[in-house]
Scaffold this motif. Structure first.
Motif, mmCIF file in Angstrom:
data_model
loop_
_atom_site.group_PDB
_atom_site.id
_atom_site.type_symbol
_atom_site.label_atom_id
_atom_site.label_comp_id
_atom_site.label_asym_id
_atom_site.label_seq_id
_atom_site.Cartn_x
_atom_site.Cartn_y
_atom_site.Cartn_z
ATOM 1 N N ARG A 35 0.832 -1.218 0.000
ATOM 2 C CA ARG A 35 0.000 0.000 0.000
ATOM 3 C C ARG A 35 0.859 1.257 0.000
ATOM 4 N NH1 ARG A 35 -4.466 -2.278 4.197
ATOM 5 N NH2 ARG A 35 -5.727 -3.365 2.658
ATOM 6 N N ALA A 36 1.941 1.239 0.766
ATOM 7 C CA ALA A 36 2.838 2.400 0.790
ATOM 8 C C ALA A 36 3.474 2.617 -0.583
ATOM 9 C CB ALA A 36 3.924 2.212 1.849
ATOM 10 N N LEU A 37 3.902 1.537 -1.217
ATOM 11 C CA LEU A 37 4.505 1.664 -2.547
ATOM 12 C C LEU A 37 3.488 2.081 -3.600
ATOM 13 C CD1 LEU A 37 7.035 -1.293 -2.883
ATOM 14 C CD2 LEU A 37 7.511 1.145 -2.934
ATOM 15 N N GLU A 38 2.265 1.621 -3.469
ATOM 16 C CA GLU A 38 1.224 2.022 -4.414
ATOM 17 C C GLU A 38 0.987 3.524 -4.368
ATOM 18 O OE1 GLU A 38 -2.082 -0.437 -3.308
ATOM 19 O OE2 GLU A 38 -1.440 -2.091 -4.631
ATOM 20 N N GLN A 39 1.172 4.132 -3.219
ATOM 21 C CA GLN A 39 1.023 5.584 -3.116
ATOM 22 C C GLN A 39 2.224 6.307 -3.716
ATOM 23 O OE1 GLN A 39 0.290 6.370 1.018
ATOM 24 N NE2 GLN A 39 -1.896 5.906 0.861
ATOM 25 N N LEU A 40 3.422 5.738 -3.588
ATOM 26 C CA LEU A 40 4.630 6.356 -4.144
ATOM 27 C C LEU A 40 4.754 6.151 -5.656
ATOM 28 C CD1 LEU A 40 7.240 5.241 -1.453
ATOM 29 C CD2 LEU A 40 6.211 7.511 -1.708
ATOM 30 N N PRO B 159 2.814 6.404 -8.478
ATOM 31 C CA PRO B 159 2.447 7.385 -9.515
ATOM 32 C C PRO B 159 3.384 8.601 -9.563
ATOM 33 C CG PRO B 159 0.524 6.799 -8.212
ATOM 34 C CD PRO B 159 1.721 6.213 -7.524
ATOM 35 N N ALA B 160 3.951 8.979 -8.451
ATOM 36 C CA ALA B 160 4.796 10.188 -8.414
ATOM 37 C C ALA B 160 6.254 9.900 -8.765
ATOM 38 C CB ALA B 160 4.714 10.812 -7.028
ATOM 39 N N SER B 161 6.620 8.629 -8.925
ATOM 40 C CA SER B 161 8.025 8.296 -9.185
ATOM 41 C C SER B 161 8.315 8.248 -10.679
ATOM 42 C CB SER B 161 8.384 6.962 -8.528
ATOM 43 O OG SER B 161 7.615 5.924 -9.102
ATOM 44 N N THR B 162 9.587 8.471 -11.013
ATOM 45 C CA THR B 162 10.031 8.415 -12.402
ATOM 46 C C THR B 162 11.408 7.756 -12.469
ATOM 47 O OG1 THR B 162 11.040 10.600 -12.233
ATOM 48 C CG2 THR B 162 8.783 10.527 -13.091
ATOM 49 N N GLY B 163 11.783 7.346 -13.678
ATOM 50 C CA GLY B 163 13.120 6.823 -13.908
ATOM 51 C C GLY B 163 13.427 5.563 -13.113
ATOM 52 N N ARG C 204 12.290 0.615 -9.761
ATOM 53 C CA ARG C 204 12.499 -0.084 -8.492
ATOM 54 C C ARG C 204 11.163 -0.325 -7.783
ATOM 55 N NH1 ARG C 204 13.463 1.607 -3.467
ATOM 56 N NH2 ARG C 204 13.799 3.758 -4.086
ATOM 57 N N HIS C 205 10.268 0.681 -7.825
ATOM 58 C CA HIS C 205 8.942 0.505 -7.213
ATOM 59 C C HIS C 205 8.164 -0.599 -7.911
ATOM 60 C CE1 HIS C 205 8.914 4.856 -5.461
ATOM 61 N NE2 HIS C 205 9.611 4.012 -4.727
ATOM 62 N N VAL C 206 8.211 -0.607 -9.250
ATOM 63 C CA VAL C 206 7.502 -1.651 -10.002
ATOM 64 C C VAL C 206 8.079 -3.023 -9.667
ATOM 65 C CG1 VAL C 206 7.058 -2.567 -12.320
ATOM 66 C CG2 VAL C 206 6.802 -0.112 -11.877
ATOM 67 N N TRP C 207 9.411 -3.115 -9.611
ATOM 68 C CA TRP C 207 10.062 -4.382 -9.274
ATOM 69 C C TRP C 207 9.626 -4.860 -7.890
ATOM 70 C CZ3 TRP C 207 13.514 -5.418 -5.260
ATOM 71 C CH2 TRP C 207 14.100 -6.677 -5.290
ATOM 72 N N GLU C 208 9.628 -3.945 -6.925
ATOM 73 C CA GLU C 208 9.255 -4.336 -5.568
ATOM 74 C C GLU C 208 7.776 -4.688 -5.467
ATOM 75 O OE1 GLU C 208 9.687 -2.999 -0.893
ATOM 76 O OE2 GLU C 208 10.635 -1.748 -2.425
ATOM 77 N N LEU C 209 6.919 -3.968 -6.193
ATOM 78 C CA LEU C 209 5.493 -4.303 -6.189
ATOM 79 C C LEU C 209 5.257 -5.700 -6.770
ATOM 80 C CD1 LEU C 209 3.894 -0.892 -7.170
ATOM 81 C CD2 LEU C 209 3.451 -2.186 -5.073
ATOM 82 N N ARG C 210 5.986 -6.066 -7.810
ATOM 83 C CA ARG C 210 5.869 -7.417 -8.366
ATOM 84 C C ARG C 210 6.320 -8.455 -7.339
ATOM 85 N NH1 ARG C 210 8.109 -5.609 -14.093
ATOM 86 N NH2 ARG C 210 6.123 -5.100 -15.049
ATOM 87 N N LEU C 211 7.397 -8.149 -6.663
ATOM 88 C CA LEU C 211 7.900 -9.049 -5.624
ATOM 89 C C LEU C 211 6.878 -9.200 -4.494
ATOM 90 C CD1 LEU C 211 10.607 -10.585 -4.907
ATOM 91 C CD2 LEU C 211 11.064 -8.649 -3.425
ATOM 92 N N LEU C 212 6.291 -8.096 -4.075
ATOM 93 C CA LEU C 212 5.286 -8.140 -3.012
ATOM 94 C C LEU C 212 4.052 -8.928 -3.453
ATOM 95 C CD1 LEU C 212 5.598 -4.485 -1.688
ATOM 96 C CD2 LEU C 212 6.358 -6.567 -0.531
ATOM 97 N N ASP C 213 3.666 -8.767 -4.715
ATOM 98 C CA ASP C 213 2.525 -9.516 -5.238
ATOM 99 C C ASP C 213 2.807 -11.016 -5.190
ATOM 100 O OD1 ASP C 213 -0.103 -9.558 -6.612
ATOM 101 O OD2 ASP C 213 1.095 -10.440 -8.235
ATOM 102 N N ARG C 214 4.011 -11.394 -5.540
ATOM 103 C CA ARG C 214 4.420 -12.812 -5.471
ATOM 104 C C ARG C 214 4.389 -13.300 -4.020
ATOM 105 N NH1 ARG C 214 5.049 -17.775 -6.631
ATOM 106 N NH2 ARG C 214 7.100 -18.727 -6.518
ATOM 107 N N ARG C 215 4.910 -12.486 -3.111
ATOM 108 C CA ARG C 215 4.911 -12.868 -1.697
ATOM 109 C C ARG C 215 3.490 -13.053 -1.180
ATOM 110 N NH1 ARG C 215 8.454 -9.114 1.969
ATOM 111 N NH2 ARG C 215 7.772 -10.677 3.484
ATOM 112 N N ILE C 216 2.587 -12.158 -1.563
ATOM 113 C CA ILE C 216 1.195 -12.272 -1.116
ATOM 114 C C ILE C 216 0.603 -13.592 -1.594
ATOM 115 C CG2 ILE C 216 -1.127 -11.335 -1.490
ATOM 116 C CD1 ILE C 216 0.194 -8.521 -1.398
#
Length: 149
Positions: free
Chosen positions: A46-51, A53-57, A62-74
């Motif tokens: 949830r914290a990464l989902e908020q960050l 949209p505002a992130s670039t480059g 890194r956020h997308v990579w971590e969100l994929r990892l978190l999705d796998r963990r879930i």
């Protein structure tokens, strides 16, 4: 005519059911750990989902990579939870069958044994899923090389 079982018979059945009951306590502890890990993963997602949209480059990547990892963990934690609960249900069936077989004078030894074997297999699968989740989580805690310079 229906006869009531002797107290010694009930006491022996209770003694037989103690091992599965201790197994239930262990499964309960595992469920507690898994639920705690799930809540931490969900909070981080949830914290990464908020960050996100505002992130670039590179930060965005890194956020997308971590969100994929978190999705796998879930997904893995959810599977482990399901398997652990199924193991607990089968363990409860073992205890219930022990008493039903004794009280009704049924010969359910094979059924009880099969239920216990299934409970153990489900518990083993839950523990393997837990191990997989821990290994997946370790990918996220490596310190990025650029921060070590």
């Amino acid at each position: 005519m229906f006869t009531l079982p002797a107290v010694s018979t009930i006491a022996q059945t209770i003694q037989l059911s103690l091992s599965p009951v201790f197994m239930l306590a262990g499964i309960g502890s595992l469920l507690n750990v898994l639920a705690g890990r799930m809540s931490r993963v969900v909070d981080r997602a949830r914290a990464l989902e908020q960050l996100h949209p505002a992130s670039t480059g590179p930060e965005h990547e890194r956020h997308v990579w971590e969100l994929r990892l978190l999705d796998r963990r879930i997904s893995v934690i959810n599977a482990a939870l399901f398997l652990a609960v199924a193991s607990a249900v089968m363990t409860c069936m073992v205890v219930a069958l022990l008493f039903v077989a004794e009280l009704a004078k049924l010969h359910l030894g094979t059924v009880v044994a099969l239920c216990f074997i299934l409970a153990m297999l489900l518990l083993i699968a839950a523990l393997v899923a837990f191990l997989v989740e821990v290994r997946v989580s370790l990918r996220a805690i490596h310190i990025r090389p650029e921060l070590l310079d």
